[in-house]
Structures are given as C-alpha cells and as structure tokens.
Design an enzyme around this catalytic site. Structure first.
Site, PDB file in Angstrom:
ATOM      1  N   ASP A   1      42.316   3.757 106.696  1.00 55.37           N
ATOM      2  CA  ASP A   1      42.847   3.925 105.340  1.00 55.37           C
ATOM      3  C   ASP A   1      43.547   5.271 105.170  1.00 55.37           C
ATOM      4  OD1 ASP A   1      41.941   1.434 104.351  1.00 55.37           O
ATOM      5  OD2 ASP A   1      39.929   2.249 104.105  1.00 55.37           O
TER       6      ASP A   1
ATOM      7  N   ASN B   1      37.618   3.933 114.137  1.00 62.62           N
ATOM      8  CA  ASN B   1      36.490   3.110 113.705  1.00 62.62           C
ATOM      9  C   ASN B   1      35.965   2.329 114.903  1.00 62.62           C
ATOM     10  OD1 ASN B   1      38.007   0.483 113.834  1.00 62.62           O
ATOM     11  ND2 ASN B   1      39.204   1.483 112.222  1.00 62.62           N
TER      12      ASN B   1
ATOM     13  N   ILE C   1      49.559  -2.191 105.144  1.00 66.62           N
ATOM     14  CA  ILE C   1      50.397  -3.190 105.801  1.00 66.62           C
ATOM     15  C   ILE C   1      50.192  -4.567 105.183  1.00 66.62           C
ATOM     16  CG2 ILE C   1      50.972  -4.270 108.005  1.00 66.62           C
ATOM     17  CD1 ILE C   1      49.886  -1.703 109.369  1.00 66.62           C
ATOM     18  N   LEU C   2      48.937  -4.955 105.008  1.00 62.61           N
ATOM     19  CA  LEU C   2      48.633  -6.286 104.486  1.00 62.61           C
ATOM     20  C   LEU C   2      49.217  -6.471 103.083  1.00 62.61           C
ATOM     21  CD1 LEU C   2      47.154  -9.013 104.630  1.00 62.61           C
ATOM     22  CD2 LEU C   2      45.088  -7.825 103.831  1.00 62.61           C
TER      23      LEU C   2
ATOM     24  N   PHE D   1      41.813  -9.675 106.912  1.00 56.40           N
ATOM     25  CA  PHE D   1      40.408  -9.602 107.319  1.00 56.40           C
ATOM     26  C   PHE D   1      39.713  -8.540 106.478  1.00 56.40           C
ATOM     27  CE2 PHE D   1      41.711 -12.278 110.619  1.00 56.40           C
ATOM     28  CZ  PHE D   1      40.643 -12.635 111.435  1.00 56.40           C
TER      29      PHE D   1
ATOM     30  N   LYS E   1      39.346  -8.024  97.312  1.00 54.72           N
ATOM     31  CA  LYS E   1      40.386  -7.541  98.225  1.00 54.72           C
ATOM     32  C   LYS E   1      41.541  -8.530  98.288  1.00 54.72           C
ATOM     33  CE  LYS E   1      41.235  -5.984 102.969  1.00 54.72           C
ATOM     34  NZ  LYS E   1      40.640  -5.576 104.262  1.00 54.72           N
TER      35      LYS E   1
ATOM     36  N   LYS F   1      44.958  22.343 119.830  1.00 54.93           N
ATOM     37  CA  LYS F   1      43.541  22.060 119.637  1.00 54.93           C
ATOM     38  C   LYS F   1      42.933  23.059 118.659  1.00 54.93           C
ATOM     39  CE  LYS F   1      39.119  21.659 122.027  1.00 54.93           C
ATOM     40  NZ  LYS F   1      38.402  21.794 123.311  1.00 54.93           N
TER      41      LYS F   1
ATOM     42  N   LYS G   1      45.348  -7.411  97.473  1.00 56.75           N
ATOM     43  CA  LYS G   1      46.362  -7.441  98.530  1.00 56.75           C
ATOM     44  C   LYS G   1      47.415  -8.506  98.290  1.00 56.75           C
ATOM     45  CE  LYS G   1      44.002  -4.342 100.896  1.00 56.75           C
ATOM     46  NZ  LYS G   1      44.468  -2.958 101.083  1.00 56.75           N
TER      47      LYS G   1
END
Length: 398
Positions: A276, A208, A305-306, A323, A337, A286, A341
């Site tokens: 995600d 990202n 993880i959070l 975040f 969220k 390759k 979480k």
C-alpha cells in the site's frame, strides 16, 4: 470434446506412469483415440496389457519389432497422430529429445515427427532443478515443444517441490488447448502475482509474506483452458509458470506500468499482494546507525492498480477479479473492498497465522460477487485455481 482426434501417448519410466492409465481413460471419455508407446522403463510401472486394454489399441514397445514395422512403420506411427503427448516426460526422455538421440522407439518417434509435441514432466525436484534439465527445457521450448506442469508438491521419494506430473485432467485441458478445444481459446487474460518490494535503501525494502503460489496456480489454470496469459509477477518464492508471457517487476509502480502495457485484455485477475505504501524518498546509499537515533521514514501511497483498472472508462476488462487477504471479519472487509475498488469479484481469504494459508500449500477462499458471498472448502491452491479459472471461463463465454 476430442472426438475424432488421435493422440500418440508416449509413457516414460517413472512412478508417475500410473497416472497415464487415468489419462487414457479421460481421453477416451472425450472421444479421442489413443495409441500408446511404452519405454522399457515404463514397463516397470505399468504393463503393456493394462495400457492396451484401456486404449483398445496395441501397445507399441520395440523399435525393431518386424511385425510392427510391416503393419505400421515407426515413421508412419509418428505422423498419424494429431498430437504427441509424453507423460510422464522423464529427465532421460527430455534429455534425448533436446540432444536429438534416437536409440529406442519413443525417442525415434519424437525425432521422426512433424506433429506437435506436448510434454508433462515428472521427476525428483533435484533432477528438475538441475542445470542440465533446465538447459534441456529451454532448448525444447525453443524447438516448439509445449509443456504442462510440473506441479509443486509431495513426491514419492519423500521430498517436496516442483517435479510432480500434472494431474490427468490438467493434461487433458492442455491437450484440448493444443488442439484448439479450450473454452478460453482466443481470450487474453492478465494475472498479477507475488509481493512487491518497496526500497528503503539499496539493501533494505518493505515487503509482505506473499509467496505468489496462488497467483501462479491461477495463471497456469487459465492457460490450461486456452487463454493467452500475461503474467506480471513481483519477487515471488515460486517459479513463474511455463508457456506464457512473464513480466517480472519489483515495485508497485513497476507493476502498475506493466499492467498498463498488457492492456487491453478480456479479464484481469489481480492476485498480487501490492504494498500500500512506499518510502517517499528512498536513500541511494545504505542507511547507517547514528547517535541521532533511528532515521525518519516518510511514506507515500502506492498506485491502486485494482481500483484504477476497475474504473477505466475505456478499455476496462470485461471481468476484473481482485483478491483480499484478511485477518478478521473476512466477508465484511472483502465486501467493502469490492465496493471501494469497483471490481466484479473479490477472492477473499483468512491469512491470520493460525490458518497456515499465507505461504502454505492450501487455501480456503470466499468468492464475493453480485450474488453474495460463496464460501469454498479448504483445498490445495491448484484446485482453487482450477475452480476459479472455470468460473472465469463461464463468465467470459456465457
């Protein structure tokens, strides 16, 4: 506060020397006594008279001043302080310190002391990135010299990048930490930052646009308040902060493992933009074009993880901060969220392309907590980090 503390302030020669005047004022406000030493180059930017007026003490300048030697020899001057601060620490001063040169008053004082030394570097980005400066930095850190900054931003020469001297209040915070005065002294904080790279094959990956700038700034701000910071970072664009344990990872699973290894902590700040999903079976070779068309990629969900840390039955940090990077309905999505979480706070922002926030130098965040949604004004990412770090300190110490 710094009442009764004595600071020997060595001012190097650079445009950032003007900040030393504000630094002196801030230190004096907190009760510190400041003894100033100017290099010859520093006198091109600030005058001994202005420095002496602000400190209320004589500004020392010359190694061979017989009057000074009679009143206070340079050996005594170097050892009478609780802390020696070099601000700005120019490339020249860092080079002298690293190689043991002592050809003027400033470098002689630094060689003749057993007092702790804190440097605030300031120089052109090319000078900071030069291999010689980085070698000197590594040597000084190995010698026990501590550093605050440099920050990233616009420079007087017109270039942009790391090399800006830390702001006076950042330096004051670092001084308080060195003298055992920081509000987070004795606290251990985990910060995750940057993107993760999920491999498709040996040369391709899913990622990202996170630069890691905000997470890095948060880690630096927490350390400036005295926290022991464990910084777990994916492949970020910005360099990791100095003066803390840095764990570099690539994938979400590696980040999850690094978080487990860092626990227990007093607080966890999960600023990383963790992917995600990952490719369930990444190729070890390759992938090639073929007549059969595009290869089919099967995805698997990455560890959350959070959520996992937030729901720990034993060893959960006292404060867990997540975040949320959103592109629409920011408060609604971030609030949801936080509920999913189970974390204490969510720092939410709008990263839609029109904002210029993703990868930019500024941020506009909304802090979601039990108290509701608190919107902060748009400001530099360092300022956001300082404000968040102060709130974390308040939460852990109240």
């Amino acid at each position: 506060m710094l009442a009764s503390k004595r600071i020997l302030l060595i001012i190097g020669g650079g445009i950032a020397a003007y900040k030393s005047l504000d630094l002196i004022r801030r230190l004096r406000e907190r009760g510190a006594a400041v003894t100033p030493v100017l290099t010859r180059a520093a006198e091109e930017f600030v005058t001994p008279l202005s420095v002496a007026a602000l400190t209320g003490e004589k500004a020392y300048r010359d190694l061979f001043d017989l009057t000074d030697e009679a009143e206070m020899g340079h050996i005594q001057l170097s050892r009478s302080a609780d802390l020696i601060v070099v601000a700005p620490a120019t490339a020249d001063l860092m080079g002298k310190m690293a190689t043991g040169l002592a050809n003027d008053l400033a470098s002689t004082l630094l060689m003749a002391t057993d007092t702790p030394v804190l440097c605030a570097p300031a120089m052109n980005v090319r000078m900071w990135d030069h291999p010689a400066t980085q070698r000197n930095l590594n040597q000084l850190q190995a010698d026990g010299v501590r550093f605050v900054g440099p920050n990233e931003g616009d420079m007087a020469c017109g270039e942009y990048g790391p090399g800006r001297m830390s702001e006076p209040l950042e330096i004051v915070a670092a001084i308080e930490v060195e003298l055992g005065q920081g509000p987070l002294s004795g606290r251990r904080v985990l910060v995750t930052s940057g993107p993760t790279h999920e491999p498709i094959d040996p040369v391709r990956y899913i990622a990202n646009r996170s630069s890691g700038a905000q997470g890095t700034a948060v880690a630096r701000a927490l350390a400036a308040l005295g926290a022991e910071v464990i910084f777990v970072t994916g492949p970020a664009d910005v360099p990791p902060p100095l003066g803390m344990q840095v764990v570099k990872v690539e994938t979400a699973q590696q980040m999850s493992d690094a978080v487990d290894a860092a626990l227990p902590v007093d607080a966890g700040v999960f600023a990383a933009a963790v992917a995600d999903w990952r490719v369930a079976r990444a190729s070890d070779k390759k992938l090639k074009k073929s007549r059969d068309g595009m290869p089919a990629l099967e995805f698997a969900e990455n560890p959350d993880i959070l959520k996992r840390v937030s729901h720990m039955e034993t060893g959960r940090p006292a404060l867990v901060v997540g975040f949320a990077a959103e592109t629409d309905n920011v408060v609604e999505h971030a609030t949801a969220k936080r509920g999913r979480k189970g974390c204490d706070w969510i720092v939410a922002n709008d990263v839609s392309p029109a904002t210029g926030i993703m990868g930019g130098s500024e941020n506009a965040v909304i802090l979601i907590s039990d108290s509701g949604a608190e919107e902060w004004p748009r400001m530099g990412k360092d300022a956001v980090a300082e404000r968040l770090a102060a709130r974390i300190a308040d939460a852990l110490t109240s």
